[in-house]
Write a protein that holds these residues in place. Structure first.
Motif, PDB file in Angstrom:
ATOM      1  N   LYS A   1       0.918 -20.690   1.378  1.00  0.00           N
ATOM      2  CA  LYS A   1       1.798 -20.443   0.361  1.00  0.00           C
ATOM      3  C   LYS A   1       2.324 -19.086   0.151  1.00  0.00           C
ATOM      4  O   LYS A   1       3.514 -18.731  -0.401  1.00  0.00           O
ATOM      5  CB  LYS A   1       1.377 -20.967  -0.959  1.00  0.00           C
ATOM      6  CG  LYS A   1       1.066 -22.458  -0.945  1.00  0.00           C
ATOM      7  CD  LYS A   1       2.304 -23.344  -1.147  1.00  0.00           C
ATOM      8  CE  LYS A   1       1.812 -24.790  -1.616  1.00  0.00           C
ATOM      9  NZ  LYS A   1       1.205 -25.548  -0.532  1.00  0.00           N
ATOM     10  N   ALA A   2       1.320 -18.085   0.255  1.00  0.00           N
ATOM     11  CA  ALA A   2       1.584 -16.827   0.260  1.00  0.00           C
ATOM     12  C   ALA A   2       0.993 -15.878   1.330  1.00  0.00           C
ATOM     13  O   ALA A   2       0.017 -16.402   2.106  1.00  0.00           O
ATOM     14  CB  ALA A   2       1.036 -16.372  -1.094  1.00  0.00           C
ATOM     15  N   GLU A   3       1.434 -14.658   1.567  1.00  0.00           N
ATOM     16  CA  GLU A   3       0.991 -13.916   2.529  1.00  0.00           C
ATOM     17  C   GLU A   3       0.759 -12.194   2.000  1.00  0.00           C
ATOM     18  O   GLU A   3       1.621 -11.969   1.295  1.00  0.00           O
ATOM     19  CB  GLU A   3       1.763 -13.901   3.685  1.00  0.00           C
ATOM     20  CG  GLU A   3       1.436 -13.046   4.782  1.00  0.00           C
ATOM     21  CD  GLU A   3       1.907 -13.544   6.319  1.00  0.00           C
ATOM     22  OE1 GLU A   3       2.909 -14.523   6.312  1.00  0.00           O
ATOM     23  OE2 GLU A   3       1.849 -12.949   7.201  1.00  0.00           O
ATOM     24  N   ILE A   4      -0.089 -11.663   2.532  1.00  0.00           N
ATOM     25  CA  ILE A   4      -0.018  -9.896   2.359  1.00  0.00           C
ATOM     26  C   ILE A   4      -0.293  -9.235   3.665  1.00  0.00           C
ATOM     27  O   ILE A   4      -1.261  -9.954   4.468  1.00  0.00           O
ATOM     28  CB  ILE A   4      -1.258  -9.709   1.261  1.00  0.00           C
ATOM     29  CG1 ILE A   4      -1.204  -8.106   1.030  1.00  0.00           C
ATOM     30  CG2 ILE A   4      -2.624 -10.058   1.577  1.00  0.00           C
ATOM     31  CD1 ILE A   4      -1.822  -7.887  -0.349  1.00  0.00           C
ATOM     32  N   VAL A   5       0.379  -8.541   4.050  1.00  0.00           N
ATOM     33  CA  VAL A   5       0.043  -7.820   5.248  1.00  0.00           C
ATOM     34  C   VAL A   5       0.095  -6.133   4.872  1.00  0.00           C
ATOM     35  O   VAL A   5       0.984  -5.702   4.155  1.00  0.00           O
ATOM     36  CB  VAL A   5       1.270  -7.929   6.112  1.00  0.00           C
ATOM     37  CG1 VAL A   5       0.968  -6.956   7.390  1.00  0.00           C
ATOM     38  CG2 VAL A   5       1.361  -9.305   6.629  1.00  0.00           C
ATOM     39  N   ILE A   6      -1.002  -5.565   5.279  1.00  0.00           N
ATOM     40  CA  ILE A   6      -1.283  -4.112   4.963  1.00  0.00           C
ATOM     41  C   ILE A   6      -1.597  -3.169   6.445  1.00  0.00           C
ATOM     42  O   ILE A   6      -2.161  -3.675   7.279  1.00  0.00           O
ATOM     43  CB  ILE A   6      -2.714  -3.860   4.164  1.00  0.00           C
ATOM     44  CG1 ILE A   6      -2.836  -4.712   2.952  1.00  0.00           C
ATOM     45  CG2 ILE A   6      -2.841  -2.456   3.814  1.00  0.00           C
ATOM     46  CD1 ILE A   6      -1.812  -4.603   1.769  1.00  0.00           C
ATOM     47  N   PRO A   7      -0.645  -2.278   6.682  1.00  0.00           N
ATOM     48  CA  PRO A   7      -0.778  -1.485   7.815  1.00  0.00           C
ATOM     49  C   PRO A   7      -2.179  -0.690   7.867  1.00  0.00           C
ATOM     50  O   PRO A   7      -2.670  -0.128   6.945  1.00  0.00           O
ATOM     51  CB  PRO A   7       0.572  -0.564   7.659  1.00  0.00           C
ATOM     52  CG  PRO A   7       1.107  -0.360   6.189  1.00  0.00           C
ATOM     53  CD  PRO A   7       0.369  -1.685   5.643  1.00  0.00           C
TER      54      PRO A   7
ATOM     55  N   ASN B   1       1.087 -17.153  -5.081  1.00  0.00           N
ATOM     56  CA  ASN B   1       1.055 -16.041  -5.737  1.00  0.00           C
ATOM     57  C   ASN B   1      -0.208 -15.611  -6.338  1.00  0.00           C
ATOM     58  O   ASN B   1      -0.272 -14.997  -7.537  1.00  0.00           O
ATOM     59  CB  ASN B   1       1.996 -16.285  -7.078  1.00  0.00           C
ATOM     60  CG  ASN B   1       2.521 -14.789  -7.726  1.00  0.00           C
ATOM     61  OD1 ASN B   1       2.254 -13.897  -7.110  1.00  0.00           O
ATOM     62  ND2 ASN B   1       2.884 -14.844  -8.849  1.00  0.00           N
ATOM     63  N   PRO B   2      -1.312 -15.302  -5.372  1.00  0.00           N
ATOM     64  CA  PRO B   2      -2.313 -15.006  -5.701  1.00  0.00           C
ATOM     65  C   PRO B   2      -2.733 -13.293  -5.416  1.00  0.00           C
ATOM     66  O   PRO B   2      -3.623 -12.946  -6.115  1.00  0.00           O
ATOM     67  CB  PRO B   2      -3.496 -15.709  -4.676  1.00  0.00           C
ATOM     68  CG  PRO B   2      -2.294 -15.691  -3.453  1.00  0.00           C
ATOM     69  CD  PRO B   2      -0.951 -15.821  -3.726  1.00  0.00           C
ATOM     70  N   PHE B   3      -1.798 -12.521  -4.879  1.00  0.00           N
ATOM     71  CA  PHE B   3      -1.982 -11.368  -4.543  1.00  0.00           C
ATOM     72  C   PHE B   3      -1.693 -10.237  -5.646  1.00  0.00           C
ATOM     73  O   PHE B   3      -0.675 -10.444  -6.225  1.00  0.00           O
ATOM     74  CB  PHE B   3      -1.528 -10.862  -3.337  1.00  0.00           C
ATOM     75  CG  PHE B   3      -2.101 -11.821  -2.206  1.00  0.00           C
ATOM     76  CD1 PHE B   3      -3.229 -11.805  -1.902  1.00  0.00           C
ATOM     77  CD2 PHE B   3      -0.969 -12.530  -1.706  1.00  0.00           C
ATOM     78  CE1 PHE B   3      -3.694 -12.476  -0.719  1.00  0.00           C
ATOM     79  CE2 PHE B   3      -1.544 -13.165  -0.350  1.00  0.00           C
ATOM     80  CZ  PHE B   3      -2.854 -13.438   0.007  1.00  0.00           C
ATOM     81  N   THR B   4      -2.628  -9.389  -6.245  1.00  0.00           N
ATOM     82  CA  THR B   4      -2.359  -8.371  -7.147  1.00  0.00           C
ATOM     83  C   THR B   4      -2.338  -7.122  -6.393  1.00  0.00           C
ATOM     84  O   THR B   4      -2.773  -6.670  -5.350  1.00  0.00           O
ATOM     85  CB  THR B   4      -3.372  -8.460  -8.392  1.00  0.00           C
ATOM     86  OG1 THR B   4      -4.409  -7.923  -7.899  1.00  0.00           O
ATOM     87  CG2 THR B   4      -3.289 -10.012  -8.886  1.00  0.00           C
ATOM     88  N   LYS B   5      -1.987  -6.084  -7.517  1.00  0.00           N
ATOM     89  CA  LYS B   5      -2.268  -4.647  -7.126  1.00  0.00           C
ATOM     90  C   LYS B   5      -3.754  -4.364  -6.574  1.00  0.00           C
ATOM     91  O   LYS B   5      -4.045  -3.616  -5.665  1.00  0.00           O
ATOM     92  CB  LYS B   5      -1.912  -3.742  -8.135  1.00  0.00           C
ATOM     93  CG  LYS B   5      -0.235  -3.450  -8.285  1.00  0.00           C
ATOM     94  CD  LYS B   5       0.165  -2.503  -7.392  1.00  0.00           C
ATOM     95  CE  LYS B   5       1.756  -2.572  -7.202  1.00  0.00           C
ATOM     96  NZ  LYS B   5       2.109  -2.071  -5.740  1.00  0.00           N
TER      97      LYS B   5
END
Ligand code: SME
Length: 138
Positions: free
Chosen positions: A91-97, A116-120
């Motif tokens: 449902k959601a994705e986060i990518v950090i270089p 929508n699970p990811f926060t700052k």
């Protein structure tokens, strides 16, 4: 060689730890730039196997981060045009270089089955993890 094997093993342990400790981290893996080519290759990961073992720069969320050098937080993958689906459960994705000597050499990629699970806090935490990985690779 032996050194690379141990780095991969440590990266895999990081994937396992993140996936097991954080309930909304459901697929955790690394993509790295393939030498001088403008493409990413899949590194260690945990979760469902993916067909996307090579991703051209610019393609999908991961390929966009390879070009932008910025975090990319996607609260709803279905709202993204330039997205590569690996599993219908995501449902959601986060990518950090990951930067080594200021150069974007790869990234950590996390998929969630929760919308929508990811926060700052996730961004700051994963930036910290990527910083640690950077010093391990340096
Ligand atoms: N969804 C990613 C592709 C990699 S999979 O999530 C493992 C993307 O759009 O770049």
């Amino acid at each position: 060689n032996q050194l690379e094997a141990s780095v991969d093993e440590r990266l895999l342990q990081i994937c396992k730890l993140l996936e097991s400790e954080i309930d909304y981290y459901n697929w955790v893996g690394f993509y790295f730039r393939n030498g001088d080519k403008e493409e990413l290759v899949l590194g260690p990961y945990v979760g469902e196997a993916t067909d996307h073992t090579t991703i051209p720069f610019g393609k999908g969320i991961c390929g966009q981060v390879a070009v932008s050098n910025q975090n990319f937080v996607v609260p709803d993958v279905s709202a993204q045009d330039n997205y590569i689906a690996c599993s219908i459960t995501v449902k959601a994705e986060i990518v950090i270089p990951i930067f080594v000597n200021g150069e974007n050499i790869g990234q950590i990629d996390i998929d969630s089955n929760t919308p929508n699970p990811f926060t700052k806090d996730d961004e700051r935490f994963l930036e910290f993890v990527c910083g640690k990985i950077s010093s391990m690779l340096f």
